[in-house]
Design a protein around this motif. Structure first.
Motif, PDB file in Angstrom:
ATOM      1  N   GLU A  25       0.823  -1.219   0.000  1.00 28.34           N
ATOM      2  CA  GLU A  25       0.000   0.000   0.000  1.00 28.34           C
ATOM      3  C   GLU A  25       0.856   1.268   0.000  1.00 28.34           C
ATOM      4  N   PHE A  26       0.317   2.291  -0.659  1.00 28.17           N
ATOM      5  CA  PHE A  26       0.930   3.620  -0.739  1.00 28.17           C
ATOM      6  C   PHE A  26      -0.158   4.606  -0.334  1.00 28.17           C
ATOM      7  N   ALA A  27       0.116   5.415   0.695  1.00 27.84           N
ATOM      8  CA  ALA A  27      -0.950   6.247   1.263  1.00 27.84           C
ATOM      9  C   ALA A  27      -0.661   7.732   1.093  1.00 27.84           C
ATOM     10  N   PHE A  28      -1.739   8.510   0.981  1.00 31.16           N
ATOM     11  CA  PHE A  28      -1.638   9.970   0.878  1.00 31.16           C
ATOM     12  C   PHE A  28      -2.108  10.591   2.180  1.00 31.16           C
ATOM     13  N   ILE A  29      -1.266  11.472   2.735  1.00 28.42           N
ATOM     14  CA  ILE A  29      -1.644  12.157   3.965  1.00 28.42           C
ATOM     15  C   ILE A  29      -1.227  13.622   3.828  1.00 28.42           C
ATOM     16  N   GLY A  30      -1.867  14.472   4.603  1.00 24.96           N
ATOM     17  CA  GLY A  30      -1.541  15.898   4.553  1.00 24.96           C
ATOM     18  C   GLY A  30      -2.712  16.691   5.097  1.00 24.96           C
ATOM     19  N   ARG A  31      -2.511  17.995   5.220  1.00 26.60           N
ATOM     20  CA  ARG A  31      -3.548  18.854   5.771  1.00 26.60           C
ATOM     21  C   ARG A  31      -4.818  18.773   4.924  1.00 26.60           C
ATOM     22  N   SER A  32      -5.956  18.971   5.564  1.00 28.88           N
ATOM     23  CA  SER A  32      -7.232  18.996   4.844  1.00 28.88           C
ATOM     24  C   SER A  32      -7.131  19.979   3.693  1.00 28.88           C
ATOM     25  N   ASN A  33      -7.592  19.558   2.515  1.00 35.05           N
ATOM     26  CA  ASN A  33      -7.655  20.443   1.359  1.00 35.05           C
ATOM     27  C   ASN A  33      -6.318  20.582   0.604  1.00 35.05           C
ATOM     28  N   VAL A  34      -5.292  19.843   1.014  1.00 34.91           N
ATOM     29  CA  VAL A  34      -3.987  19.990   0.357  1.00 34.91           C
ATOM     30  C   VAL A  34      -3.972  19.367  -1.038  1.00 34.91           C
ATOM     31  N   GLY A  35      -4.963  18.473  -1.280  1.00 30.49           N
ATOM     32  CA  GLY A  35      -5.050  17.871  -2.612  1.00 30.49           C
ATOM     33  C   GLY A  35      -4.763  16.378  -2.658  1.00 30.49           C
ATOM     34  N   LYS A  36      -5.021  15.669  -1.541  1.00 32.52           N
ATOM     35  CA  LYS A  36      -4.739  14.229  -1.483  1.00 32.52           C
ATOM     36  C   LYS A  36      -5.607  13.444  -2.463  1.00 32.52           C
ATOM     37  N   SER A  37      -6.912  13.672  -2.392  1.00 35.36           N
ATOM     38  CA  SER A  37      -7.828  12.903  -3.248  1.00 35.36           C
ATOM     39  C   SER A  37      -7.585  13.243  -4.715  1.00 35.36           C
ATOM     40  N   SER A  38      -7.304  14.516  -4.992  1.00 36.66           N
ATOM     41  CA  SER A  38      -7.031  14.930  -6.371  1.00 36.66           C
ATOM     42  C   SER A  38      -5.778  14.252  -6.908  1.00 36.66           C
ATOM     43  N   LEU A  39      -4.756  14.172  -6.065  1.00 34.99           N
ATOM     44  CA  LEU A  39      -3.505  13.544  -6.508  1.00 34.99           C
ATOM     45  C   LEU A  39      -3.720  12.049  -6.753  1.00 34.99           C
ATOM     46  N   LEU A  40      -4.510  11.426  -5.880  1.00 37.07           N
ATOM     47  CA  LEU A  40      -4.793  10.003  -6.074  1.00 37.07           C
ATOM     48  C   LEU A  40      -5.460   9.786  -7.436  1.00 37.07           C
ATOM     49  N   ASN A  41      -6.450  10.599  -7.743  1.00 34.49           N
ATOM     50  CA  ASN A  41      -7.137  10.468  -9.037  1.00 34.49           C
ATOM     51  C   ASN A  41      -6.184  10.714 -10.202  1.00 34.49           C
ATOM     52  N   PHE A  42      -5.338  11.715 -10.028  1.00 34.21           N
ATOM     53  CA  PHE A  42      -4.371  12.071 -11.071  1.00 34.21           C
ATOM     54  C   PHE A  42      -3.428  10.889 -11.343  1.00 34.21           C
ATOM     55  N   GLN A 169      19.804  12.182   6.481  1.00 29.77           N
ATOM     56  CA  GLN A 169      19.543  12.366   5.052  1.00 29.77           C
ATOM     57  C   GLN A 169      18.095  12.835   4.913  1.00 29.77           C
ATOM     58  N   PRO A 170      17.881  14.021   4.350  1.00 24.52           N
ATOM     59  CA  PRO A 170      16.508  14.523   4.290  1.00 24.52           C
ATOM     60  C   PRO A 170      15.614  13.650   3.404  1.00 24.52           C
ATOM     61  N   PRO A 171      14.314  13.644   3.663  1.00 24.16           N
ATOM     62  CA  PRO A 171      13.418  12.845   2.826  1.00 24.16           C
ATOM     63  C   PRO A 171      13.419  13.341   1.377  1.00 24.16           C
ATOM     64  N   ALA A 172      13.121  12.428   0.462  1.00 27.44           N
ATOM     65  CA  ALA A 172      13.031  12.800  -0.950  1.00 27.44           C
ATOM     66  C   ALA A 172      11.872  13.768  -1.156  1.00 27.44           C
ATOM     67  N   VAL A 173      12.014  14.637  -2.140  1.00 25.03           N
ATOM     68  CA  VAL A 173      11.028  15.700  -2.364  1.00 25.03           C
ATOM     69  C   VAL A 173      10.540  15.668  -3.813  1.00 25.03           C
ATOM     70  N   PHE A 174       9.228  15.803  -3.967  1.00 28.00           N
ATOM     71  CA  PHE A 174       8.623  15.854  -5.302  1.00 28.00           C
ATOM     72  C   PHE A 174       7.657  17.030  -5.360  1.00 28.00           C
ATOM     73  N   THR A 175       7.312  17.424  -6.581  1.00 26.85           N
ATOM     74  CA  THR A 175       6.268  18.438  -6.742  1.00 26.85           C
ATOM     75  C   THR A 175       5.186  17.867  -7.651  1.00 26.85           C
ATOM     76  N   CYS A 176       3.980  18.416  -7.517  1.00 27.77           N
ATOM     77  CA  CYS A 176       2.919  17.975  -8.422  1.00 27.77           C
ATOM     78  C   CYS A 176       1.831  19.036  -8.528  1.00 27.77           C
ATOM     79  N   SER A 177       1.112  18.940  -9.620  1.00 29.49           N
ATOM     80  CA  SER A 177      -0.124  19.697  -9.769  1.00 29.49           C
ATOM     81  C   SER A 177      -1.126  18.800 -10.483  1.00 29.49           C
ATOM     82  N   ALA A 178      -2.192  18.456  -9.764  1.00 35.26           N
ATOM     83  CA  ALA A 178      -3.239  17.642 -10.392  1.00 35.26           C
ATOM     84  C   ALA A 178      -3.929  18.475 -11.470  1.00 35.26           C
ATOM     85  N   THR A 179      -4.033  19.769 -11.221  1.00 37.72           N
ATOM     86  CA  THR A 179      -4.716  20.660 -12.168  1.00 37.72           C
ATOM     87  C   THR A 179      -3.913  20.822 -13.459  1.00 37.72           C
TER      88      THR A 179
END
Ligand SMILES: Nc1nc2c(ncn2[C@@H]2O[C@H](COP(=O)(O)OP(=O)(O)OP(=O)(O)O)[C@@H](O)[C@H]2O)c(=O)[nH]1
Ligand SMILES: [Mg+2]
Length: 231
Positions: A25-42, A169-179
């Motif tokens: 499993e791979f899970a999405f977490i973050g503040r409400s409204n940050v775009g978790k569900s949108s990213l999952l769909n994307f 070692q800092p965590p890996a970082v990515f960027t995204c825009s579902a829009t």
């Protein structure tokens, strides 16, 4: 990676109601409204798989989706939204914490941060919580379409500076825009790599036991990878 099937499995109110741990499993977490569900769909390539809403606190259950019949994406309720029945939200927060701490087939968490904002205490604290509990995670800065690229870079750098002291070692970082449809292949690549690593581990376990079918196969089921893994 190609997504050939994306199917809703269930909405679970707690860890006990989640499906068995037979798939990674791979899970999405973050503040409400940050775009978790949108990213999952994307990532899934399906607009209406997880429900998206401009109302913060919309996702209230652990929503689980099976991808390519072999692994799962998990849309978690967000944190930082206190409105509504307090008892209910407290229970769900606890459910999310238990899921993150105890789900043995949880391979990786995508911790989402809004790229348009300066570091928010609640996000910094949450990343600290993930680190303290040994939850394997990468950071994903979302909604890069909303602000100029320079602002995204400034906010990301400030966030990384505010968590730097906790990591060798800092965590890996990515960027995204579902829009704007940015970042999909990178994130699917992370999942692909994790799946390949899990398969290699399972094969290794089978070779070590000399019996690919027997009870030992259970030990080769997806395990939480080493949190220090350089993803
Ligand atoms: N501009 C922009 N808006 C986005 C993007 N991703 C999501 N949104 C919008 O942000 C709002 C929240 O999106 P969701 O995907 O529902 O956010 P969430 O993190 O699942 O929210 P909760 O379920 O409430 O925790 C919606 O109005 C989305 O359309 C993005 O990449 N760019
Ligand atoms: Mg949601």
């Amino acid at each position: 990676m190609n997504i050939s099937s994306a199917i809703f499995d269930r909405s679970a109110p707690d860890l006990e109601s989640c499906p068995d741990e037979s798939l990674p499993e791979f899970a999405f977490i973050g503040r409400s409204n940050v775009g978790k569900s949108s990213l999952l769909n994307f990532l899934a390539g399906k607009d209406s798989l997880a429900r998206v809403s401009p109302t913060p606190g919309f996702t209230k259950l652990i929503n689980i989706f099976t991808m390519n019949k072999t692994w799962r994406l998990v849309d978690l309720p967000g944190y930082g939204f206190a409105e509504g029945a307090k008892k209910v939200s407290a229970r769900f927060n606890q459910a999310v914490a238990r899921y993150l701490k105890h789900r043995t087939n949880l391979c990786l968490v995508f911790a989402l941060i809004d790229s348009g904002l300066e570091p928010q205490d609640i996000d910094v604290e949450f990343v600290g919580w993930l680190a303290r509990h040994g939850v394997p995670f990468v950071l994903v800065f979302t909604k890069t379409d909303k602000v100029p690229p320079a602002t995204v870079q400034t906010n990301m750098a400030a966030f990384m500076a505010s968590i730097a002291a906790w990591f060798v070692q800092p965590p890996a970082v990515f960027t995204c825009s579902a829009t704007a449809e940015q970042g999909r292949q990178d994130l699917l690549g992370v999942i692909d790599e994790a799946l390949v690593a899990i398969q290699a581990e399972a094969k290794q376990a089978a070779i070590l036991t000399g019996d690919p079918l027997a009870p030992k196969a259970k030990e080769a089921r997806p395990k939480r990878p080493n949190p220090a893994r350089p993803w």
